[in-house]
Design a protein around this motif. Structure first.
Motif, PDB file in Angstrom:
ATOM      1  N   LEU A 157      20.692  35.085 121.239  1.00 53.69           N
ATOM      2  CA  LEU A 157      20.469  36.171 122.099  1.00 53.69           C
ATOM      3  C   LEU A 157      20.774  36.323 123.615  1.00 53.69           C
ATOM      4  O   LEU A 157      21.493  36.704 124.311  1.00 53.69           O
ATOM      5  CB  LEU A 157      19.033  36.894 122.094  1.00 53.69           C
ATOM      6  CG  LEU A 157      18.624  37.591 120.695  1.00 53.69           C
ATOM      7  CD1 LEU A 157      17.233  37.828 120.645  1.00 53.69           C
ATOM      8  CD2 LEU A 157      19.355  38.963 121.053  1.00 53.69           C
ATOM      9  N   THR A 177      15.389  40.492 125.819  1.00 54.67           N
ATOM     10  CA  THR A 177      15.579  38.909 126.341  1.00 54.67           C
ATOM     11  C   THR A 177      14.760  38.714 127.637  1.00 54.67           C
ATOM     12  O   THR A 177      14.160  37.633 127.618  1.00 54.67           O
ATOM     13  CB  THR A 177      17.065  38.376 126.557  1.00 54.67           C
ATOM     14  OG1 THR A 177      17.716  39.435 127.225  1.00 54.67           O
ATOM     15  CG2 THR A 177      17.951  38.403 125.167  1.00 54.67           C
ATOM     16  N   TRP A 217      22.699  47.773 124.556  1.00 60.46           N
ATOM     17  CA  TRP A 217      23.007  46.817 125.619  1.00 60.46           C
ATOM     18  C   TRP A 217      21.804  46.820 126.654  1.00 60.46           C
ATOM     19  O   TRP A 217      21.183  45.704 126.813  1.00 60.46           O
ATOM     20  CB  TRP A 217      24.102  47.158 126.466  1.00 60.46           C
ATOM     21  CG  TRP A 217      24.331  46.531 127.743  1.00 60.46           C
ATOM     22  CD1 TRP A 217      24.304  47.068 129.072  1.00 60.46           C
ATOM     23  CD2 TRP A 217      24.318  45.125 127.872  1.00 60.46           C
ATOM     24  NE1 TRP A 217      24.354  45.845 129.785  1.00 60.46           N
ATOM     25  CE2 TRP A 217      24.338  44.776 129.111  1.00 60.46           C
ATOM     26  CE3 TRP A 217      24.271  43.796 126.946  1.00 60.46           C
ATOM     27  CZ2 TRP A 217      24.357  43.424 129.597  1.00 60.46           C
ATOM     28  CZ3 TRP A 217      24.406  42.644 127.269  1.00 60.46           C
ATOM     29  CH2 TRP A 217      24.311  42.331 128.839  1.00 60.46           C
ATOM     30  N   LEU A 263      25.413  39.356 116.199  1.00 59.72           N
ATOM     31  CA  LEU A 263      25.705  38.880 117.749  1.00 59.72           C
ATOM     32  C   LEU A 263      27.081  38.057 117.540  1.00 59.72           C
ATOM     33  O   LEU A 263      27.703  38.038 118.671  1.00 59.72           O
ATOM     34  CB  LEU A 263      24.425  38.058 118.114  1.00 59.72           C
ATOM     35  CG  LEU A 263      23.520  38.907 118.330  1.00 59.72           C
ATOM     36  CD1 LEU A 263      21.858  37.896 118.871  1.00 59.72           C
ATOM     37  CD2 LEU A 263      23.333  39.711 119.660  1.00 59.72           C
ATOM     38  N   LYS A 284      22.694  33.639 124.836  1.00 57.55           N
ATOM     39  CA  LYS A 284      24.246  33.414 124.922  1.00 57.55           C
ATOM     40  C   LYS A 284      24.871  34.733 124.896  1.00 57.55           C
ATOM     41  O   LYS A 284      26.091  34.861 125.756  1.00 57.55           O
ATOM     42  CB  LYS A 284      24.718  32.418 123.998  1.00 57.55           C
ATOM     43  CG  LYS A 284      26.215  32.115 123.985  1.00 57.55           C
ATOM     44  CD  LYS A 284      26.612  31.107 122.849  1.00 57.55           C
ATOM     45  CE  LYS A 284      28.038  31.474 122.413  1.00 57.55           C
ATOM     46  NZ  LYS A 284      28.302  30.348 121.454  1.00 57.55           N
ATOM     47  N   SER A 285      24.671  35.501 124.207  1.00 57.17           N
ATOM     48  CA  SER A 285      25.436  36.722 123.943  1.00 57.17           C
ATOM     49  C   SER A 285      25.056  37.556 125.245  1.00 57.17           C
ATOM     50  O   SER A 285      26.279  38.364 125.789  1.00 57.17           O
ATOM     51  CB  SER A 285      24.859  37.558 122.828  1.00 57.17           C
ATOM     52  OG  SER A 285      24.996  36.734 121.766  1.00 57.17           O
ATOM     53  N   THR A 286      23.914  37.846 125.605  1.00 63.23           N
ATOM     54  CA  THR A 286      23.635  38.667 126.774  1.00 63.23           C
ATOM     55  C   THR A 286      24.467  38.071 128.069  1.00 63.23           C
ATOM     56  O   THR A 286      25.068  38.993 128.784  1.00 63.23           O
ATOM     57  CB  THR A 286      22.154  38.927 127.020  1.00 63.23           C
ATOM     58  OG1 THR A 286      21.403  37.492 127.132  1.00 63.23           O
ATOM     59  CG2 THR A 286      21.768  39.970 126.041  1.00 63.23           C
ATOM     60  N   ARG A 287      24.317  36.726 128.204  1.00 68.03           N
ATOM     61  CA  ARG A 287      25.055  36.237 129.248  1.00 68.03           C
ATOM     62  C   ARG A 287      26.525  36.342 129.175  1.00 68.03           C
ATOM     63  O   ARG A 287      27.024  36.666 130.345  1.00 68.03           O
ATOM     64  CB  ARG A 287      24.866  34.715 129.175  1.00 68.03           C
ATOM     65  CG  ARG A 287      25.099  34.077 130.632  1.00 68.03           C
ATOM     66  CD  ARG A 287      24.348  32.787 130.698  1.00 68.03           C
ATOM     67  NE  ARG A 287      24.992  32.301 132.074  1.00 68.03           N
ATOM     68  CZ  ARG A 287      24.474  30.995 132.680  1.00 68.03           C
ATOM     69  NH1 ARG A 287      24.045  30.302 131.698  1.00 68.03           N
ATOM     70  NH2 ARG A 287      24.874  30.531 133.769  1.00 68.03           N
ATOM     71  N   ARG A 288      27.230  36.307 128.119  1.00 69.30           N
ATOM     72  CA  ARG A 288      28.604  36.602 128.082  1.00 69.30           C
ATOM     73  C   ARG A 288      28.756  37.902 128.267  1.00 69.30           C
ATOM     74  O   ARG A 288      29.798  38.306 129.128  1.00 69.30           O
ATOM     75  CB  ARG A 288      29.131  36.292 126.552  1.00 69.30           C
ATOM     76  CG  ARG A 288      29.322  34.889 125.997  1.00 69.30           C
ATOM     77  CD  ARG A 288      30.007  33.945 126.929  1.00 69.30           C
ATOM     78  NE  ARG A 288      31.262  33.705 126.476  1.00 69.30           N
ATOM     79  CZ  ARG A 288      32.511  34.227 126.835  1.00 69.30           C
ATOM     80  NH1 ARG A 288      32.695  35.031 127.730  1.00 69.30           N
ATOM     81  NH2 ARG A 288      33.691  33.649 126.327  1.00 69.30           N
ATOM     82  N   THR A 299      30.468  38.605 120.183  1.00 73.00           N
ATOM     83  CA  THR A 299      30.703  37.771 121.090  1.00 73.00           C
ATOM     84  C   THR A 299      32.138  36.987 120.723  1.00 73.00           C
ATOM     85  O   THR A 299      32.930  36.468 121.387  1.00 73.00           O
ATOM     86  CB  THR A 299      29.878  36.793 121.319  1.00 73.00           C
ATOM     87  OG1 THR A 299      29.328  36.114 120.236  1.00 73.00           O
ATOM     88  CG2 THR A 299      28.565  36.953 122.150  1.00 73.00           C
ATOM     89  N   LEU A 313      34.706  38.340 122.924  1.00 70.94           N
ATOM     90  CA  LEU A 313      34.689  37.742 124.365  1.00 70.94           C
ATOM     91  C   LEU A 313      35.096  36.623 124.535  1.00 70.94           C
ATOM     92  O   LEU A 313      35.815  35.936 125.371  1.00 70.94           O
ATOM     93  CB  LEU A 313      33.377  38.073 124.790  1.00 70.94           C
ATOM     94  CG  LEU A 313      32.738  39.441 125.048  1.00 70.94           C
ATOM     95  CD1 LEU A 313      31.281  39.407 125.216  1.00 70.94           C
ATOM     96  CD2 LEU A 313      33.641  40.240 126.045  1.00 70.94           C
TER      97      LEU A 313
END
Lengths: 161, 161
Positions: free
Chosen positions: A25, B29, B22, B147, A27-31, B151, B154
């Protein structure tokens, strides 16, 4: 393995999976944030905190105090004073001092600010649609439902403070 | 409604849902981080950035340079220099200057630092297990899978830079 040992192993495994989910979670939101930052910079010479500030202001027609703005931010806090200063210089916000409370400034978007934000928000929505494009309706519904389930307990605890 | 209008409405609806997902991801988080911060402060007089720094160092037995530490952080950047200074004062890290490169300092956990982190990490894992306790194995597996799906694209773009 005994039944008890099996159950213990399964519990530990689920525990490890939950930790892995948390790290995913993050890592994904950061990406996704990195990608949004990249596009905001390229398309609008803007930043995520700046978009976040304008987004908060766009929902407050009567404006907001600086403290209220920082409470509403959804991404990591930028330098809000610096952001508001720049928006002010660009004619996108006004700083209004109410007559009854000269120490409290209210920040509000100008018409030009509302228009600029509307353009940013439209683009931002399209980017999210594209970035999340691999997730179909079932995926999206399922994730929203599980995230709500996750935060229900935390929200209840928060209210108990 | 015509079939075309129906499909357009469905597409817009999914687009809106993805945006909502989103925003939920950001909010969730953040809530979990807030809870972890609260517990780190209460139980270990520590912070999330500090935990993050120690976590990165715990995985690098030969130590890391300051720049490498900031690259590895998973949560929003704390003041890494300040954090390392404090850890140093508490005897939890050493600053080592390699003989061949006097300008590059390497930061590494001491034995005491490894032990302290192990205690923090054990507690952190239990908190995550508790916070995510409402999600069963299917929920967790499903979310990790989605998730990763999100990603993948990306990550591929990132490597193309």
């Amino acid at each position: 393995m005994t039944l008890k040992a099996n159950r213990q192993a399964a519990t530990q495994s689920l525990s490890k999976k939950r930790l892995r989910l948390w790290l995913r979670l993050l890592k994904s939101t950061r990406r996704v944030e990195d990608e949004l930052r990249r596009r905001l910079r390229a398309e609008f010479a803007s930043t995520l905190p700046r978009f976040d500030v304008m987004s908060a202001l766009s929902r407050a027609p009567d404006g907001m105090k600086m403290k209220e703005i920082s409470k509403r931010l959804q991404v990591s806090n930028g330098n809000i004073t610096g952001i508001v200063d720049k928006l002010n210089e660009e004619g996108l916000v006004l700083r209004v001092t109410p007559p009854h409370d000269r120490r409290s400034q209210i920040i509000r978007l100008t018409t030009k600010g509302h228009q600029e934000f509307a353009r940013n928000a439209e683009a931002h929505s399209q980017w999210i649609d594209e970035i999340f494009g691999r997730l179909d309706e079932d995926d999206v519904d399922g994730m929203i439902r599980r995230l709500d389930h996750l935060t229900e307990k935390l929200e209840a605890q928060g209210k108990g403070d």
